[in-house]
Enzyme design. Sequence first.
Site, PDB file in Angstrom:
ATOM      1  N   ARG A  73       0.829  -1.199   0.000  1.00 54.17           N
ATOM      2  CA  ARG A  73       0.000   0.000   0.000  1.00 54.17           C
ATOM      3  C   ARG A  73       0.871   1.258   0.000  1.00 54.17           C
ATOM      4  NH1 ARG A  73      -3.599  -1.575   5.144  1.00 54.17           N
ATOM      5  NH2 ARG A  73      -1.590  -2.543   5.677  1.00 54.17           N
ATOM      6  N   LYS A  98       1.649   1.756   7.277  1.00 53.08           N
ATOM      7  CA  LYS A  98       2.000   0.926   8.429  1.00 53.08           C
ATOM      8  C   LYS A  98       2.924   1.670   9.384  1.00 53.08           C
ATOM      9  CE  LYS A  98       0.821  -2.505   9.358  1.00 53.08           C
ATOM     10  NZ  LYS A  98      -0.388  -2.777  10.180  1.00 53.08           N
ATOM     11  N   TYR A 146      -0.880   4.298  10.714  1.00 54.86           N
ATOM     12  CA  TYR A 146      -1.218   3.300  11.727  1.00 54.86           C
ATOM     13  C   TYR A 146       0.005   3.088  12.611  1.00 54.86           C
ATOM     14  CZ  TYR A 146      -5.446   1.942   9.165  1.00 54.86           C
ATOM     15  OH  TYR A 146      -6.663   1.935   8.557  1.00 54.86           O
ATOM     16  N   HIS A 162      -0.453   1.246  16.239  1.00 60.07           N
ATOM     17  CA  HIS A 162      -0.699   0.048  17.057  1.00 60.07           C
ATOM     18  C   HIS A 162       0.378  -0.096  18.141  1.00 60.07           C
ATOM     19  CE1 HIS A 162      -3.940  -1.212  14.421  1.00 60.07           C
ATOM     20  NE2 HIS A 162      -3.144  -1.111  13.375  1.00 60.07           N
ATOM     21  N   GLU A 198      -5.558   4.584  13.981  1.00 57.49           N
ATOM     22  CA  GLU A 198      -6.482   3.659  14.649  1.00 57.49           C
ATOM     23  C   GLU A 198      -7.134   4.221  15.901  1.00 57.49           C
ATOM     24  OE1 GLU A 198      -2.434   2.712  16.475  1.00 57.49           O
ATOM     25  OE2 GLU A 198      -3.210   3.170  14.473  1.00 57.49           O
ATOM     26  N   LEU A 222     -11.637  -5.912  19.240  1.00 57.19           N
ATOM     27  CA  LEU A 222     -10.900  -4.653  19.288  1.00 57.19           C
ATOM     28  C   LEU A 222     -11.183  -3.921  20.588  1.00 57.19           C
ATOM     29  CD1 LEU A 222      -9.201  -2.412  17.900  1.00 57.19           C
ATOM     30  CD2 LEU A 222     -11.364  -1.469  17.064  1.00 57.19           C
ATOM     31  N   ASP A 279      -2.650  -7.250  15.097  1.00 55.85           N
ATOM     32  CA  ASP A 279      -1.979  -5.947  15.173  1.00 55.85           C
ATOM     33  C   ASP A 279      -1.992  -5.396  16.594  1.00 55.85           C
ATOM     34  OD1 ASP A 279      -0.983  -5.355  12.605  1.00 55.85           O
ATOM     35  OD2 ASP A 279      -2.972  -4.819  11.885  1.00 55.85           O
ATOM     36  N   VAL A 312      -1.411 -12.817   9.974  1.00 55.18           N
ATOM     37  CA  VAL A 312      -0.638 -11.813   9.237  1.00 55.18           C
ATOM     38  C   VAL A 312      -0.998 -10.423   9.764  1.00 55.18           C
ATOM     39  CG1 VAL A 312      -0.233 -10.773   6.972  1.00 55.18           C
ATOM     40  CG2 VAL A 312      -0.455 -13.260   7.199  1.00 55.18           C
TER      41      VAL A 312
END
Length: 364
Positions: A15, A75, A94, A96, A118, A240, A270, A298
């Site tokens: 991405r 990411k 993101y 995390h 997020e 989540l 994640d 993944v």
Amino acid sequence: MLVGVPKEIKIQEHRVGLTPGSVRELVHHGHRVVIETGAGDGIGHDDAAYRAAGASIVANAAEVFSQAEMIVKVKEPQGPEIALLRPGQVLFTYLHLAADPAQAEGLMKSGAVAIAYETVTDDRGGLPLLSPMSEVAGRMSMQVGAHCLEKEQGGAGMLLGGVPGVPAAKVLVLGGGVSGTNAARMAMGMEAQVTIIDNSMRRLKELDLQFGSKIQTLYATVDNIEREVARADLIIGAVLAPGARAPKLVTRAMIESMRPGSVVVDISIDQGGCFETSRPTTHDNPTFVVAGVVHYAVTNMPGAVAHTSAYALNNATLPFVLALADHGWRAALDRDPHLRDGLNVLDGRIVHPAVAESLGLKAA
């Protein structure tokens, strides 16, 4: 503002932080954009497409980071990228952090202003920048889960929807949020038997109204989870806790109660994963087996469908990118409390309460 987009370097991540259309919008607003060469190759856009949109192309990530006032990524920054961040530079991506203390420490030392997709919120209590990737991951989970059930992948050799005279697979979805709902939709479309477990009766009623007799809904108790895990052929972990580590809803003992060849897909990985037996994997080597159960975990599932994912993500992030660029990060956060919820790291400290708690720190 000068906005920079480096090429993603996480393993098998295709991405890109900004599509050419998003670049054009920033330029239209009077901003400058610098893109690392090849950053858009994974979504089918070469450097020429970005030049046509008004961006400048540079040779490497170091040039992007050295020039840009704000870095827009997909990411979490990897070690070499964290080393390129400087005090006061804005990072919007993101993160995390709850499951990644090493990254948190690196970002604190960098002095950068780190805003996480997020944890940005909306006026309905949702997570608008997590939602599009949750949709992708939820829908993908059923594709990869069905594939993992095949014999050659270590599975039990089951067709998810069965055929006349042979029962369909039993799919258990843990969590009725965006990921879980999309996983359930795909499972129903493939004619599997679907059960969703959630800890919100309000959400369970909504799902019942939406899907009716096509699914079974259950309230999240240890007893219900334990019983349904043992029965399931495929489990989707879609739990989540915003900004925090995912709770370990499925213990090793529960995994051991499953039939050999069953499959679990941990979308929550994640944030640390919701299966006690989970560990992060990559698209190169996506699965491992514990107690005869195939685990798929993944950490960047949507990266496998980069074109769809990048555009879905940009649809959600672009208004916030424009706000940060148009007003500067301080004014943008003052104007929008929902964007302010995205602030994770400032002045070398973790400032998001849930993230800080998960890391064993006190929010500044």
